[in-house]
Design a protein around this motif. Structure first.
Motif, PDB file in Angstrom:
ATOM      1  N   GLY A   1     -38.863  -0.447   0.587  1.00  0.00           N
ATOM      2  CA  GLY A   1     -39.908  -1.458   0.373  1.00  0.00           C
ATOM      3  C   GLY A   1     -41.023  -1.277   1.372  1.00  0.00           C
ATOM      4  N   LEU A   2     -42.222  -1.603   0.936  1.00  0.00           N
ATOM      5  CA  LEU A   2     -43.374  -1.494   1.820  1.00  0.00           C
ATOM      6  C   LEU A   2     -43.237  -2.492   2.961  1.00  0.00           C
ATOM      7  N   SER A   3     -44.126  -2.375   3.921  1.00  0.00           N
ATOM      8  CA  SER A   3     -44.099  -3.245   5.088  1.00  0.00           C
ATOM      9  C   SER A   3     -44.153  -4.722   4.658  1.00  0.00           C
ATOM     10  N   ARG A   4     -43.331  -5.549   5.269  1.00  0.00           N
ATOM     11  CA  ARG A   4     -43.240  -7.004   5.039  1.00  0.00           C
ATOM     12  C   ARG A   4     -42.706  -7.372   3.651  1.00  0.00           C
ATOM     13  N   SER A   5     -42.088  -6.425   2.959  1.00  0.00           N
ATOM     14  CA  SER A   5     -41.577  -6.743   1.620  1.00  0.00           C
ATOM     15  C   SER A   5     -40.280  -7.537   1.684  1.00  0.00           C
ATOM     16  N   GLY A   6     -39.617  -7.521   2.846  1.00  0.00           N
ATOM     17  CA  GLY A   6     -38.402  -8.323   2.984  1.00  0.00           C
ATOM     18  C   GLY A   6     -37.128  -7.515   3.182  1.00  0.00           C
ATOM     19  N   LYS A   7     -37.246  -6.267   3.670  1.00  0.00           N
ATOM     20  CA  LYS A   7     -36.067  -5.406   3.844  1.00  0.00           C
ATOM     21  C   LYS A   7     -35.103  -5.957   4.895  1.00  0.00           C
ATOM     22  N   THR A   8     -35.648  -6.265   6.085  1.00  0.00           N
ATOM     23  CA  THR A   8     -34.779  -6.679   7.191  1.00  0.00           C
ATOM     24  C   THR A   8     -34.089  -8.001   6.869  1.00  0.00           C
ATOM     25  N   VAL A   9     -34.816  -8.909   6.247  1.00  0.00           N
ATOM     26  CA  VAL A   9     -34.221 -10.200   5.894  1.00  0.00           C
ATOM     27  C   VAL A   9     -33.155 -10.001   4.808  1.00  0.00           C
ATOM     28  N   PHE A  10     -33.420  -9.112   3.859  1.00  0.00           N
ATOM     29  CA  PHE A  10     -32.446  -8.820   2.810  1.00  0.00           C
ATOM     30  C   PHE A  10     -31.156  -8.265   3.415  1.00  0.00           C
TER      31      PHE A  10
ATOM     32  N   TRP B   1     -37.990 -15.943  11.850  1.00  0.00           N
ATOM     33  CA  TRP B   1     -37.623 -14.761  11.063  1.00  0.00           C
ATOM     34  C   TRP B   1     -37.392 -13.588  12.002  1.00  0.00           C
ATOM     35  N   PRO B   2     -36.636 -12.591  11.544  1.00  0.00           N
ATOM     36  CA  PRO B   2     -36.485 -11.384  12.377  1.00  0.00           C
ATOM     37  C   PRO B   2     -37.847 -10.742  12.638  1.00  0.00           C
ATOM     38  N   GLN B   3     -37.919 -10.032  13.763  1.00  0.00           N
ATOM     39  CA  GLN B   3     -39.155  -9.298  14.105  1.00  0.00           C
ATOM     40  C   GLN B   3     -39.419  -8.212  13.066  1.00  0.00           C
ATOM     41  N   GLY B   4     -40.689  -7.806  12.929  1.00  0.00           N
ATOM     42  CA  GLY B   4     -41.004  -6.635  12.117  1.00  0.00           C
ATOM     43  C   GLY B   4     -40.274  -5.426  12.707  1.00  0.00           C
ATOM     44  N   THR B   5     -39.898  -4.495  11.855  1.00  0.00           N
ATOM     45  CA  THR B   5     -39.090  -3.359  12.311  1.00  0.00           C
ATOM     46  C   THR B   5     -40.001  -2.287  12.900  1.00  0.00           C
ATOM     47  N   ASP B   6     -39.605  -1.727  14.067  1.00  0.00           N
ATOM     48  CA  ASP B   6     -40.474  -0.691  14.636  1.00  0.00           C
ATOM     49  C   ASP B   6     -39.766   0.647  14.802  1.00  0.00           C
TER      50      ASP B   6
ATOM     51  N   ASP C   1     -32.356   0.681   8.134  1.00  0.00           N
ATOM     52  CA  ASP C   1     -33.580  -0.136   8.117  1.00  0.00           C
ATOM     53  C   ASP C   1     -34.671   0.628   8.887  1.00  0.00           C
ATOM     54  N   TYR C   2     -35.882   0.523   8.437  1.00  0.00           N
ATOM     55  CA  TYR C   2     -36.985   1.290   9.034  1.00  0.00           C
ATOM     56  C   TYR C   2     -38.283   0.540   8.731  1.00  0.00           C
ATOM     57  N   PRO C   3     -39.363   0.856   9.443  1.00  0.00           N
ATOM     58  CA  PRO C   3     -40.631   0.194   9.142  1.00  0.00           C
ATOM     59  C   PRO C   3     -41.142   0.638   7.772  1.00  0.00           C
ATOM     60  N   GLY C   4     -41.548  -0.325   6.945  1.00  0.00           N
ATOM     61  CA  GLY C   4     -41.974  -0.007   5.590  1.00  0.00           C
ATOM     62  C   GLY C   4     -43.125   0.998   5.540  1.00  0.00           C
ATOM     63  N   GLU C   5     -43.945   1.006   6.574  1.00  0.00           N
ATOM     64  CA  GLU C   5     -45.111   1.910   6.587  1.00  0.00           C
ATOM     65  C   GLU C   5     -44.678   3.373   6.438  1.00  0.00           C
TER      66      GLU C   5
ATOM     67  N   ASP D   1     -38.080 -17.721  -3.824  1.00  0.00           N
ATOM     68  CA  ASP D   1     -38.083 -19.156  -3.490  1.00  0.00           C
ATOM     69  C   ASP D   1     -39.514 -19.656  -3.245  1.00  0.00           C
ATOM     70  N   HIS D   2     -40.487 -18.777  -3.258  1.00  0.00           N
ATOM     71  CA  HIS D   2     -41.889 -19.199  -3.128  1.00  0.00           C
ATOM     72  C   HIS D   2     -42.400 -19.845  -4.413  1.00  0.00           C
ATOM     73  N   VAL D   3     -41.664 -19.657  -5.503  1.00  0.00           N
ATOM     74  CA  VAL D   3     -42.088 -20.262  -6.775  1.00  0.00           C
ATOM     75  C   VAL D   3     -40.942 -21.090  -7.348  1.00  0.00           C
TER      76      VAL D   3
ATOM     77  N   SER E   1     -33.698 -13.622  -0.506  1.00  0.00           N
ATOM     78  CA  SER E   1     -32.577 -13.338   0.395  1.00  0.00           C
ATOM     79  C   SER E   1     -32.191 -14.591   1.149  1.00  0.00           C
ATOM     80  N   VAL E   2     -33.177 -15.428   1.464  1.00  0.00           N
ATOM     81  CA  VAL E   2     -32.940 -16.652   2.225  1.00  0.00           C
ATOM     82  C   VAL E   2     -33.798 -17.757   1.606  1.00  0.00           C
ATOM     83  N   ILE E   3     -33.175 -18.681   0.888  1.00  0.00           N
ATOM     84  CA  ILE E   3     -33.968 -19.756   0.271  1.00  0.00           C
ATOM     85  C   ILE E   3     -34.544 -20.646   1.377  1.00  0.00           C
TER      86      ILE E   3
ATOM     87  N   PRO F   1     -47.845 -20.168   1.348  1.00  0.00           N
ATOM     88  CA  PRO F   1     -47.818 -19.657   2.726  1.00  0.00           C
ATOM     89  C   PRO F   1     -46.477 -18.969   2.966  1.00  0.00           C
ATOM     90  N   LEU F   2     -46.288 -18.383   4.144  1.00  0.00           N
ATOM     91  CA  LEU F   2     -44.935 -17.972   4.541  1.00  0.00           C
ATOM     92  C   LEU F   2     -44.228 -19.233   5.006  1.00  0.00           C
ATOM     93  N   PHE F   3     -42.963 -19.394   4.630  1.00  0.00           N
ATOM     94  CA  PHE F   3     -42.232 -20.595   5.026  1.00  0.00           C
ATOM     95  C   PHE F   3     -41.275 -20.301   6.172  1.00  0.00           C
TER      96      PHE F   3
HETATM   97  N1  LIG Z   1     -39.243 -17.666   1.852  1.00  0.00           N
HETATM   98  C1  LIG Z   1     -38.778 -16.442   2.063  1.00  0.00           C
HETATM   99  N2  LIG Z   1     -39.431 -15.630   2.910  1.00  0.00           N
HETATM  100  C2  LIG Z   1     -38.935 -14.385   3.108  1.00  0.00           C
HETATM  101  C3  LIG Z   1     -37.758 -13.920   2.468  1.00  0.00           C
HETATM  102  N3  LIG Z   1     -37.546 -12.649   2.846  1.00  0.00           N
HETATM  103  C4  LIG Z   1     -38.544 -12.332   3.705  1.00  0.00           C
HETATM  104  N4  LIG Z   1     -39.385 -13.374   3.871  1.00  0.00           N
HETATM  105  C5  LIG Z   1     -40.634 -13.428   4.668  1.00  0.00           C
HETATM  106  O1  LIG Z   1     -41.190 -12.117   4.716  1.00  0.00           O
HETATM  107  C6  LIG Z   1     -41.337 -11.685   6.069  1.00  0.00           C
HETATM  108  C7  LIG Z   1     -41.073 -10.202   6.143  1.00  0.00           C
HETATM  109  O2  LIG Z   1     -39.711  -9.933   5.904  1.00  0.00           O
HETATM  110  P1  LIG Z   1     -38.984  -8.677   6.582  1.00  0.00           P
HETATM  111  O3  LIG Z   1     -37.599  -8.633   6.048  1.00  0.00           O
HETATM  112  O4  LIG Z   1     -39.148  -8.695   8.053  1.00  0.00           O
HETATM  113  O5  LIG Z   1     -39.861  -7.499   5.958  1.00  0.00           O
HETATM  114  P2  LIG Z   1     -39.643  -5.913   6.160  1.00  0.00           P
HETATM  115  O6  LIG Z   1     -39.707  -5.285   4.795  1.00  0.00           O
HETATM  116  O7  LIG Z   1     -38.429  -5.634   6.963  1.00  0.00           O
HETATM  117  O8  LIG Z   1     -40.976  -5.539   6.948  1.00  0.00           O
HETATM  118  P3  LIG Z   1     -41.220  -4.296   7.979  1.00  0.00           P
HETATM  119  O9  LIG Z   1     -40.137  -4.338   9.003  1.00  0.00           O
HETATM  120  O10 LIG Z   1     -42.562  -4.595   8.523  1.00  0.00           O
HETATM  121  O11 LIG Z   1     -41.188  -3.042   7.145  1.00  0.00           O
HETATM  122  C8  LIG Z   1     -40.347 -12.544   6.853  1.00  0.00           C
HETATM  123  O12 LIG Z   1     -40.759 -12.665   8.201  1.00  0.00           O
HETATM  124  C9  LIG Z   1     -40.415 -13.872   6.105  1.00  0.00           C
HETATM  125  O13 LIG Z   1     -41.515 -14.633   6.508  1.00  0.00           O
HETATM  126  C10 LIG Z   1     -37.087 -14.817   1.564  1.00  0.00           C
HETATM  127  O14 LIG Z   1     -36.063 -14.513   0.935  1.00  0.00           O
HETATM  128  N5  LIG Z   1     -37.649 -16.061   1.404  1.00  0.00           N
END
Ligand SMILES: Nc1nc2c(ncn2[C@@H]2O[C@H](COP(=O)(O)OP(=O)(O)OP(=O)(O)O)[C@@H](O)[C@H]2O)c(=O)[nH]1
Ligand SMILES: [Mg+2]
Length: 482
Positions: free
Chosen positions: A39-48, A109-114, A151-155, A355-357, A394-396, A449-451
């Motif tokens: 997944g691209l950067s901030r797509s939600g990999k680390t949280v997943f 939330w977890p830090q962005g992955t570096d 896990d790795y930075p999406g970039e 969960d944003h919708v 991944s996290v409601i 917004p981001l929640f």
């Molecule tokens: N509401 C909600 N927000 C989420 C969820 N998953 C991720 N997010 C949001 O998306 C942000 C980015 O998620 P990460 O899992 O850090 O994204 P990543 O793909 O690992 O990003 P990089 O490490 O930059 O590549 C989080 O900080 C949350 O704000 C989810 O299931 N629900």
């Protein structure tokens, strides 16, 4: 550990139930399945990954968290545990830190992955098949499958397409893109520099570094200010441990079709560094972490791209397509036969942060994703790989509610925006199921917004509320957990 080679013939002969000895060997010795979380950067990999682990670890206590995962639903899941850190070659994925941050008094939330991190989750279960169960009884131990995830930075994903391009080809394609739309504005300084420095001028480290610095500044702005995704090379945005390695000091240059790069020219210096980058960084990243995956989940933050507007949306689509070219799907195709290692035989495309919708919009998210990239083309190319598209959270982090808007009762989500906002209702409008037509981009139809994450229990007992995580896992791993 049992000796599968010894058991297999006996069990097969005795029962005639076995289809292949390899399946039994897997059950007895414990198979490892490499799952690519793409997944691209901030797509939600680390949280997943964090939620997946936490819910699997919790499943022994609370099987209701994963009702759509067959092995849990049928009561065959015995438990899960993390593989020892030394089992991996890379630093360990920070599961514990992530959970602690999310469970803190002020959840974060977890830090962005570096950098690269990996983890293995060992799932223990009773096999569903009679021979598998028999084998478990003989050996006195349940079957195990270890799910390994990196896990790795999406970039960095956007580096994979570079493997198929020379410096000149990449330069031409990049500059063509940078001279259009938002990029032309964001990259004005860099483009002015390129106009003043021809590829055939005498090479100079100073000029190369200057070009590189201007180019990096442009990439950062394109990502952070304009929400663009198709940005290469990935390490320029997120260098990890490479930081200031001199071979990173390159940038695209204007190189006319058919031009040769003269020895000692700026172009030749850049091309040499580009090739070193590909060899030392990209090839290694691909060989070590992607070649061996057999299952893949592609996470896409479709909503964020919609919110960022037409150019960002189109850019994300391009980036996704470029990345997907880099993987080998199914068993067909010359490339798949020539390259060593397994091919990817199951791919799930998932629109994240569902969960944003409100509930009734979630199918729209998945449909929009289905209609966004050229997935059907991939499907046609590879008859033996299985594909599916879904939406997940991944996290409601929100709850559902309704609100009167212009005399109509409409579904909304309620959540607390990141950054200290108060709990509020958000009306997201209708998520389109197709990329909007060019004239429809002017009306801003979404507002999300981001929640903040919800309060969770750091102990792996209760698990984390999610949407479709279990369904995703069943599609990706269900056959290996039977
Ligand atoms: N509401 C909600 N927000 C989420 C969820 N998953 C991720 N997010 C949001 O998306 C942000 C980015 O998620 P990460 O899992 O850090 O994204 P990543 O793909 O690992 O990003 P990089 O490490 O930059 O590549 C989080 O900080 C949350 O704000 C989810 O299931 N629900
Ligand atoms: Mg991450």
């Amino acid at each position: 550990m049992s000796d599968a080679a010894w058991y297999a013939p006996i069990v097969a002969k005795a029962s005639g139930w076995l289809s292949t000895a390899a399946d039994v060997a897997d059950l007895a010795q414990g198979a490892t399945v490499n799952l690519a979380v793409t997944g691209l950067s901030r797509s939600g990999k680390t949280v997943f990954i964090t939620s997946l682990i936490h819910n699997l670890l919790s499943a022994a206590h609370n099987q209701n968290r994963l009702p759509l995962l067959g092995v849990a639903n049928s009561g065959r899941l015995i438990g899960a545990r993390l593989e020892e850190a030394r089992a991996g070659r890379l630093p360990r994925f920070r599961y514990e830190d992530n959970i602690e941050a999310m469970a803190a008094g002020a959840p974060a939330w977890p830090q962005g992955t570096d950098d690269l991190r990996e983890i293995g989750i060992e799932v223990r279960f009773m096999p569903a098949s009679t021979p598998g169960r028999l084998l478990s009884e003989i050996s006195g131990s349940p079957a195990t499958v270890t799910i390994r995830i990196v896990d790795y930075p999406g970039e960095w994903l956007l580096d994979l397409p570079l493997l198929g391009q020379s410096f000149a080809t990449w330069s031409r394609a990049s500059l063509r893109l940078y001279r259009r739309g938002t990029r032309a504005q964001a990259g004005a300084d860099f483009l002015a520099f390129v106009a003043q420095h021809r590829h055939d001028e005498i090479m100079s480290d100073e000029t190369a570094k200057q070009a590189h610095d201007l180019y990096c500044a442009f990439l950062l702005q394109a990502r952070d200010k304009h929400g663009l995704s198709h940005l290469q090379p990935g390490r320029f945005l997120c260098p990890g441990h490479l930081a200031d390695a001199p071979f990173l000091w390159f940038a695209p240059l204007d190189i006319p079709d058919g031009a040769q790069l003269a020895p000692n020219s700026l172009g030749a210096l850049m091309a040499e560094r580009y090739e070193t980058y590909k060899r030392v960084v990209v090839e290694r990243f691909y060989n070590d972490h992607f070649r061996w995956f057999s299952r893949q989940i592609v996470l896409v933050d479709v909503l964020r791209a919609l919110l960022a507007g037409r150019e960002a949306f189109e850019d994300q689509r391009l980036a996704l397509e470029a990345i997907l070219q880099s993987f080998r799907y199914g068993s067909g195709g010359l490339l798949a036969k020539l390259l060593r290692g397994p091919h990817i035989d199951r791919v799930l495309f998932a629109a994240t942060k569902a969960d944003h919708v409100p509930d009734i919009q979630r199918d729209h998210l998945a449909e929009l994703l289905r209609n966004m990239a050229a997935f059907p083309a991939i499907e046609a190319r590879s008859s033996s790989a299985q594909f599916d598209v879904t939406s997940i959270a991944s996290v409601i982090s929100t709850a559902e509610d309704t609100q009167d808007i212009d005399g109509q009762r409409v579904p909304v989500v309620v959540g607390r925006p990141v950054g200290g906002g108060k709990q509020a209702k958000f009306f997201v409008g209708t998520v389109p199921i197709r990329p909007p037509r060019p004239d429809a981009w002017n009306s801003s139809f979404l507002n999300v917004p981001l929640f903040e994450p919800p309060v969770i229990d750091p102990a792996p007992v209760d698990g984390i509320a999610h949407i479709n995580l279990d369904q995703a896992l069943e599609f990706l791993m269900g056959d290996r957990l039977r």
